[in-house]
Motif scaffolding. Structure first.
Motif, mmCIF file in Angstrom:
data_model
loop_
_atom_site.group_PDB
_atom_site.id
_atom_site.type_symbol
_atom_site.label_atom_id
_atom_site.label_comp_id
_atom_site.label_asym_id
_atom_site.label_seq_id
_atom_site.Cartn_x
_atom_site.Cartn_y
_atom_site.Cartn_z
ATOM 1 N N ARG A 1 8.116 4.018 -11.747
ATOM 2 C CA ARG A 1 7.192 5.094 -12.103
ATOM 3 C C ARG A 1 6.833 4.977 -13.589
ATOM 4 N N GLN A 2 5.649 5.486 -13.882
ATOM 5 C CA GLN A 2 5.199 5.499 -15.267
ATOM 6 C C GLN A 2 4.638 6.868 -15.589
ATOM 7 N N ALA A 3 5.296 7.540 -16.515
ATOM 8 C CA ALA A 3 4.826 8.836 -16.979
ATOM 9 C C ALA A 3 3.820 8.628 -18.102
ATOM 10 N N VAL B 1 0.848 -1.186 0.000
ATOM 11 C CA VAL B 1 0.000 0.000 0.000
ATOM 12 C C VAL B 1 0.886 1.239 0.000
ATOM 13 N N GLU B 2 0.804 1.993 -1.106
ATOM 14 C CA GLU B 2 1.594 3.215 -1.216
ATOM 15 C C GLU B 2 0.811 4.401 -0.663
ATOM 16 N N LEU C 1 12.447 18.047 -6.801
ATOM 17 C CA LEU C 1 11.582 17.447 -7.814
ATOM 18 C C LEU C 1 11.497 18.299 -9.073
ATOM 19 N N LYS C 2 11.390 17.617 -10.197
ATOM 20 C CA LYS C 2 11.313 18.256 -11.502
ATOM 21 C C LYS C 2 10.009 17.850 -12.187
ATOM 22 N N PRO C 3 9.520 18.654 -13.112
ATOM 23 C CA PRO C 3 8.296 18.266 -13.830
ATOM 24 C C PRO C 3 8.398 16.891 -14.482
ATOM 25 N N GLU C 4 9.591 16.530 -14.915
ATOM 26 C CA GLU C 4 9.761 15.209 -15.550
ATOM 27 C C GLU C 4 9.666 14.054 -14.562
ATOM 28 N N ASP C 5 9.573 14.341 -13.270
ATOM 29 C CA ASP C 5 9.344 13.299 -12.273
ATOM 30 C C ASP C 5 7.863 12.936 -12.161
ATOM 31 N N THR C 6 7.033 13.663 -12.856
ATOM 32 C CA THR C 6 5.592 13.410 -12.820
ATOM 33 C C THR C 6 5.261 12.021 -13.336
ATOM 34 N N GLY C 7 4.355 11.352 -12.648
ATOM 35 C CA GLY C 7 3.929 10.026 -13.074
ATOM 36 C C GLY C 7 3.258 9.283 -11.944
ATOM 37 N N VAL C 8 2.872 8.065 -12.227
ATOM 38 C CA VAL C 8 2.337 7.177 -11.200
ATOM 39 C C VAL C 8 3.493 6.344 -10.664
ATOM 40 N N TYR C 9 3.635 6.361 -9.365
ATOM 41 C CA TYR C 9 4.723 5.644 -8.711
ATOM 42 C C TYR C 9 4.186 4.371 -8.061
ATOM 43 N N TYR C 10 4.867 3.269 -8.329
ATOM 44 C CA TYR C 10 4.476 1.970 -7.814
ATOM 45 C C TYR C 10 5.599 1.376 -6.979
ATOM 46 N N CYS C 11 5.239 0.719 -5.894
ATOM 47 C CA CYS C 11 6.251 -0.065 -5.212
ATOM 48 C C CYS C 11 6.040 -1.529 -5.574
ATOM 49 N N ALA C 12 7.114 -2.277 -5.511
ATOM 50 C CA ALA C 12 7.099 -3.675 -5.912
ATOM 51 C C ALA C 12 8.011 -4.473 -4.999
ATOM 52 N N ALA C 13 7.653 -5.737 -4.804
ATOM 53 C CA ALA C 13 8.419 -6.604 -3.913
ATOM 54 C C ALA C 13 8.827 -7.873 -4.635
ATOM 55 N N ALA C 14 10.065 -8.268 -4.418
ATOM 56 C CA ALA C 14 10.591 -9.496 -5.007
ATOM 57 C C ALA C 14 11.072 -10.407 -3.891
ATOM 58 N N TYR C 15 10.615 -11.663 -3.925
ATOM 59 C CA TYR C 15 11.024 -12.617 -2.900
ATOM 60 C C TYR C 15 12.278 -13.386 -3.285
ATOM 61 N N TYR D 1 9.527 -9.037 -10.202
ATOM 62 C CA TYR D 1 8.876 -8.648 -8.954
ATOM 63 C C TYR D 1 7.563 -9.417 -8.814
ATOM 64 N N ASP D 2 7.289 -9.851 -7.584
ATOM 65 C CA ASP D 2 6.155 -10.732 -7.353
ATOM 66 C C ASP D 2 4.873 -9.992 -7.004
ATOM 67 N N TYR D 3 5.002 -8.881 -6.323
ATOM 68 C CA TYR D 3 3.819 -8.139 -5.875
ATOM 69 C C TYR D 3 3.995 -6.660 -6.172
ATOM 70 N N TRP D 4 2.866 -6.013 -6.435
ATOM 71 C CA TRP D 4 2.855 -4.595 -6.787
ATOM 72 C C TRP D 4 1.791 -3.859 -5.993
ATOM 73 N N GLY D 5 2.088 -2.609 -5.705
ATOM 74 C CA GLY D 5 1.081 -1.749 -5.108
ATOM 75 C C GLY D 5 0.160 -1.179 -6.179
ATOM 76 N N GLN D 6 -0.813 -0.414 -5.741
ATOM 77 C CA GLN D 6 -1.813 0.116 -6.659
ATOM 78 C C GLN D 6 -1.342 1.385 -7.368
ATOM 79 N N GLY D 7 -0.292 1.971 -6.880
ATOM 80 C CA GLY D 7 0.258 3.177 -7.490
ATOM 81 C C GLY D 7 -0.246 4.445 -6.826
#
Length: 124
Positions: free
Chosen positions: A37-39, A4-5, A84-98, A111-117
């Protein structure tokens, strides 16, 4: 396992934000945790990753500005974002790898699991 982000939002260029990613399970069993992140109109890219031993890697575009850290007691990983810069704009996700992904940590399929962003918008 749920990730959960939190901490996203709107900020002016030059400002700071801190993202948090809380895991529902013990962080001790997770080998690596990353922030992607995904812009708009672009592919998702790795921003930073931290291994269980504490080693870190960053995208060249954020080196010196972003810091990834983990608090094992709180089962939480953080991404401190400064200058922070305008080019940092995007959806940020965390991910976990076991598994051990040290040789392939940029590959999001490892990565095995992802947050919702969470959305980050940096205005100029």
């Amino acid at each position: 396992v749920q990730l959960v982000e939190s901490g996203g939002g709107l900020v002016q260029a030059g400002g700071s934000l801190r993202l948090s990613c809380e895991t529902s399970g013990s962080i001790f069993s997770i080998n690596a945790m990353g922030w992607y992140r995904q812009a708009p109109g672009k592919q998702r890219e790795l921003v930073a990753v931290i291994a269980s031993g504490g080693s870190t890697n960053y995208a060249d575009s954020v080196k010196g500005r972003f810091t990834i850290s983990r608090d094992n007691a709180k089962n939480t990983v953080y991404l401190q974002m400064n200058s922070l810069k305008p080019e940092d704009t995007g959806v940020y996700y965390c991910a976990a790898a076991y598994s051990d992904i040290s040789s392939d940590f940029r590959n999001e399929r490892r990565y095995d699991y992802w947050g919702q962003g969470t959305q980050i918008t940096v205005s100029s």
